[in-house]
Design a protein around this motif. Structure first.
Motif, PDB file in Angstrom:
ATOM      1  N   LEU A 138       0.611  -1.148  -0.052  1.00 15.45           N
ATOM      2  CA  LEU A 138       0.082   0.161  -0.024  1.00 15.45           C
ATOM      3  C   LEU A 138       0.872   1.121   0.067  1.00 15.45           C
ATOM      4  O   LEU A 138       1.525   1.234   0.917  1.00 15.45           O
ATOM      5  CB  LEU A 138      -0.910  -0.126   1.225  1.00 15.45           C
ATOM      6  N   PHE A 139       0.833   2.058  -1.015  1.00 17.76           N
ATOM      7  CA  PHE A 139       1.379   3.359  -1.274  1.00 17.76           C
ATOM      8  C   PHE A 139       0.447   4.459  -1.366  1.00 17.76           C
ATOM      9  O   PHE A 139      -0.660   4.182  -1.698  1.00 17.76           O
ATOM     10  CB  PHE A 139       2.575   3.126  -2.239  1.00 17.76           C
ATOM     11  N   GLN A 140       1.021   5.672  -1.270  1.00 16.73           N
ATOM     12  CA  GLN A 140       0.275   6.872  -1.147  1.00 16.73           C
ATOM     13  C   GLN A 140       0.620   7.612  -2.713  1.00 16.73           C
ATOM     14  O   GLN A 140       1.850   7.294  -2.956  1.00 16.73           O
ATOM     15  CB  GLN A 140       0.451   7.813  -0.002  1.00 16.73           C
ATOM     16  N   LEU A 141      -0.397   7.898  -3.379  1.00 15.35           N
ATOM     17  CA  LEU A 141       0.094   8.657  -4.440  1.00 15.35           C
ATOM     18  C   LEU A 141      -0.336  10.019  -4.351  1.00 15.35           C
ATOM     19  O   LEU A 141      -1.471  10.513  -4.138  1.00 15.35           O
ATOM     20  CB  LEU A 141      -0.945   8.138  -5.682  1.00 15.35           C
ATOM     21  N   SER A 142       0.638  11.020  -4.809  1.00 11.25           N
ATOM     22  CA  SER A 142       0.087  12.537  -4.659  1.00 11.25           C
ATOM     23  C   SER A 142      -0.854  12.823  -5.661  1.00 11.25           C
ATOM     24  O   SER A 142      -1.171  12.333  -6.895  1.00 11.25           O
ATOM     25  CB  SER A 142       1.518  13.460  -5.075  1.00 11.25           C
ATOM     26  N   GLU A 143      -1.645  13.927  -5.610  1.00 13.46           N
ATOM     27  CA  GLU A 143      -2.715  14.055  -6.230  1.00 13.46           C
ATOM     28  C   GLU A 143      -2.316  14.559  -7.734  1.00 13.46           C
ATOM     29  O   GLU A 143      -3.080  14.218  -8.676  1.00 13.46           O
ATOM     30  CB  GLU A 143      -3.530  15.462  -5.667  1.00 13.46           C
ATOM     31  N   ASP A 144      -1.296  15.061  -7.807  1.00 18.90           N
ATOM     32  CA  ASP A 144      -0.824  15.423  -9.188  1.00 18.90           C
ATOM     33  C   ASP A 144      -0.167  14.110  -9.832  1.00 18.90           C
ATOM     34  O   ASP A 144       0.455  14.243 -11.243  1.00 18.90           O
ATOM     35  CB  ASP A 144       0.518  16.598  -9.243  1.00 18.90           C
ATOM     36  N   GLY A 145      -0.220  12.995  -9.276  1.00 21.81           N
ATOM     37  CA  GLY A 145       0.445  11.617  -9.971  1.00 21.81           C
ATOM     38  C   GLY A 145       1.750  11.684  -9.929  1.00 21.81           C
ATOM     39  O   GLY A 145       2.504  10.529 -10.689  1.00 21.81           O
ATOM     40  N   LYS A 146       2.637  12.395  -9.422  1.00 18.69           N
ATOM     41  CA  LYS A 146       4.073  12.573  -9.597  1.00 18.69           C
ATOM     42  C   LYS A 146       4.813  11.700  -8.579  1.00 18.69           C
ATOM     43  O   LYS A 146       5.651  11.098  -8.846  1.00 18.69           O
ATOM     44  CB  LYS A 146       4.676  13.804  -9.539  1.00 18.69           C
ATOM     45  N   THR A 147       4.243  11.370  -7.305  1.00 15.61           N
ATOM     46  CA  THR A 147       5.069  10.698  -6.222  1.00 15.61           C
ATOM     47  C   THR A 147       4.302   9.689  -5.586  1.00 15.61           C
ATOM     48  O   THR A 147       3.199  10.007  -5.101  1.00 15.61           O
ATOM     49  CB  THR A 147       5.438  11.909  -5.301  1.00 15.61           C
ATOM     50  N   LEU A 148       5.020   8.703  -5.506  1.00 19.78           N
ATOM     51  CA  LEU A 148       4.504   7.366  -4.776  1.00 19.78           C
ATOM     52  C   LEU A 148       5.262   7.637  -3.255  1.00 19.78           C
ATOM     53  O   LEU A 148       6.623   7.870  -3.207  1.00 19.78           O
ATOM     54  CB  LEU A 148       5.061   6.207  -5.347  1.00 19.78           C
ATOM     55  N   SER A 149       4.645   7.157  -2.119  1.00 27.87           N
ATOM     56  CA  SER A 149       5.480   7.192  -0.939  1.00 27.87           C
ATOM     57  C   SER A 149       4.767   6.197   0.099  1.00 27.87           C
ATOM     58  O   SER A 149       3.820   5.543  -0.224  1.00 27.87           O
ATOM     59  CB  SER A 149       5.242   8.650  -0.262  1.00 27.87           C
ATOM     60  N   TYR A 150       5.564   5.843   1.059  1.00 28.21           N
ATOM     61  CA  TYR A 150       5.171   4.825   1.970  1.00 28.21           C
ATOM     62  C   TYR A 150       3.785   5.546   2.921  1.00 28.21           C
ATOM     63  O   TYR A 150       3.630   6.600   2.872  1.00 28.21           O
ATOM     64  CB  TYR A 150       6.178   4.891   3.096  1.00 28.21           C
ATOM     65  N   VAL A 151       3.092   4.392   3.727  1.00 27.47           N
ATOM     66  CA  VAL A 151       1.967   4.709   4.254  1.00 27.47           C
ATOM     67  C   VAL A 151       2.074   4.170   5.727  1.00 27.47           C
ATOM     68  O   VAL A 151       2.461   3.022   5.733  1.00 27.47           O
ATOM     69  CB  VAL A 151       0.620   4.147   3.599  1.00 27.47           C
ATOM     70  N   THR A 152       1.867   4.996   6.648  1.00 30.03           N
ATOM     71  CA  THR A 152       1.722   4.454   8.097  1.00 30.03           C
ATOM     72  C   THR A 152       0.552   4.757   8.606  1.00 30.03           C
ATOM     73  O   THR A 152       0.187   3.883   9.555  1.00 30.03           O
ATOM     74  CB  THR A 152       2.780   5.469   9.177  1.00 30.03           C
ATOM     75  N   GLU A 153      -0.404   5.243   7.962  1.00 29.94           N
ATOM     76  CA  GLU A 153      -1.602   5.677   8.417  1.00 29.94           C
ATOM     77  C   GLU A 153      -2.537   5.730   7.059  1.00 29.94           C
ATOM     78  O   GLU A 153      -2.441   6.478   6.127  1.00 29.94           O
ATOM     79  CB  GLU A 153      -1.858   6.876   9.505  1.00 29.94           C
ATOM     80  N   CYS A 154      -3.748   4.873   7.302  1.00 30.93           N
ATOM     81  CA  CYS A 154      -4.575   5.063   5.906  1.00 30.93           C
ATOM     82  C   CYS A 154      -6.168   5.113   6.503  1.00 30.93           C
ATOM     83  O   CYS A 154      -6.614   4.356   7.401  1.00 30.93           O
ATOM     84  CB  CYS A 154      -4.651   3.699   5.331  1.00 30.93           C
ATOM     85  N   ASN A 155      -6.749   6.297   6.117  1.00 31.58           N
ATOM     86  CA  ASN A 155      -8.285   6.361   6.549  1.00 31.58           C
ATOM     87  C   ASN A 155      -8.396   6.163   8.047  1.00 31.58           C
ATOM     88  O   ASN A 155      -9.101   5.886   8.603  1.00 31.58           O
ATOM     89  CB  ASN A 155      -9.204   5.378   5.880  1.00 31.58           C
ATOM     90  N   GLY A 156      -7.182   6.760   8.793  1.00 32.81           N
ATOM     91  CA  GLY A 156      -7.348   6.966  10.320  1.00 32.81           C
ATOM     92  C   GLY A 156      -7.112   5.830  10.918  1.00 32.81           C
ATOM     93  O   GLY A 156      -6.854   5.617  12.275  1.00 32.81           O
ATOM     94  N   THR A 157      -6.517   4.659  10.357  1.00 33.70           N
ATOM     95  CA  THR A 157      -6.021   3.295  11.076  1.00 33.70           C
ATOM     96  C   THR A 157      -4.450   3.366  10.849  1.00 33.70           C
ATOM     97  O   THR A 157      -4.017   3.440   9.385  1.00 33.70           O
ATOM     98  CB  THR A 157      -6.683   2.219  10.373  1.00 33.70           C
ATOM     99  N   VAL A 158      -3.673   3.393  11.977  1.00 29.66           N
ATOM    100  CA  VAL A 158      -2.441   3.224  11.880  1.00 29.66           C
ATOM    101  C   VAL A 158      -2.094   1.779  11.355  1.00 29.66           C
ATOM    102  O   VAL A 158      -2.703   0.692  11.943  1.00 29.66           O
ATOM    103  CB  VAL A 158      -1.887   3.229  13.193  1.00 29.66           C
TER     104      VAL A 158
END
Length: 285
Positions: A124-144
């Motif tokens: 599970l990775f986070q994508l920036s709104e502009d579509g340029k950057t993928l990054s790690y996820v430590t919390e998703c939808n309020g769940t750690v």
């Protein structure tokens, strides 16, 4: 394969296709396409490609290419932090695949990838709104997350379709359920078992609950024969009113191929009144 965009004209019936040779080739995979805030997103090989819907989608210059999955997945610091143990061998270069871009209820964009190294695991990775950057996820939808950018599911090593259902506030998936314990001598087939398709939901994209089984082996075969000969896989679906309509790459009944993955059929199903099924299982009121 190269990135290929195809345009169909409803007025003329004309089909146009163009290949983008300036984007590195790779496996596209049957991942979810997301349209959000006037932009279209699609996971492709090692990146996510996206474009403004008002731009010329048939021009490669209109498409933004994100940073790579491999830079995150192969990061030794992350692998040590989450104690990423490779439970099963995979073909070189295909440690993950078949990504889906999914909207977060928290306003973020997320991308899930099937893991070919850990059973029942999605990257599970986070994508920036502009579509340029993928990054790690430590919390998703309020769940750690218990492990950064890793979530556990009841699935085998298989691609799960995931869509957000606004009417119930749930993420819905049709997954190949993992029914084994990996203790058999044929553990490779065990990991890849796709003989049981389940209806699975999550409130946060992190914790998943099996609602019911949808498709199963009805031939009363032994375990090895069943998981070898039956495949209900690469499922995708749409929500149409009270029903889920889904298509399956399927091998079932008499064994017709060498093993389940090479299924010769695409089958269509309708799950009627899926919300009632959620109510009967006390998942929604």
């Amino acid at each position: 394969a190269d990135v290929q965009i195809t345009c169909y004209s409803r007025e003329t019936g004309e089909i146009q296709s163009v290949k983008f040779t300036d984007i590195d080739p790779g496996s596209g995979g049957p991942g979810t396409v997301l349209i959000r805030n006037g932009r279209v997103y699609k996971s492709y090989a090692d990146v996510v490609i996206s474009a403004d819907l008002n731009s010329n989608l048939m021009a490669s210059g209109s498409w933004t290419v994100s940073t790579t999955v491999s830079s995150l997945y192969n990061n030794p610091d992350w692998r040590r932090e989450v104690r990423f143990i490779e439970e099963i061998a995979a073909n070189p270069g295909i440690d993950w695949e078949e990504g889906s871009v999914i909207p977060g209820k928290d306003g973020n964009l997320y991308v899930t990838y099937r893991s070919n190294r850990q059973i029942g695991t999605l990257l599970l990775f986070q994508l920036s709104e502009d579509g340029k950057t993928l990054s790690y996820v430590t919390e998703c939808n309020g769940t750690v997350l218990s492990k950064k950018s890793l979530i556990e599911t009841p699935s085998s090593v298989s691609r799960p379709a995931i869509h957000y259902d606004e009417s119930t506030g749930l993420y819905i998936s049709l997954m190949c359920l993992y029914m084994g314990d990996s203790s058999t001598d044929y553990f490779f087939a065990d990991y890849l078992q796709r003989a049981v398709l389940g209806f699975v939901v999550s409130e946060d994209l992190v914790n998943w609950t099996v609602v019911d089984t949808l498709l199963v082996d009805r031939m009363m075969l032994g375990k090895l024969e069943s998981i070898t000969a039956h495949g209900f896989q690469y499922v995708d679906f749409v929500i149409e009113g009270e029903d889920l309509l889904f298509v399956v790459r399927e091998n079932s009944g008499e064994r017709t191929v060498r093993y389940c993955h090479d299924a010769p059929c695409v089958t269509f199903y309708r799950l009627s009144n899926y919300r009632q099924l959620l109510k009967d299982n006390q998942i929604i009121e």
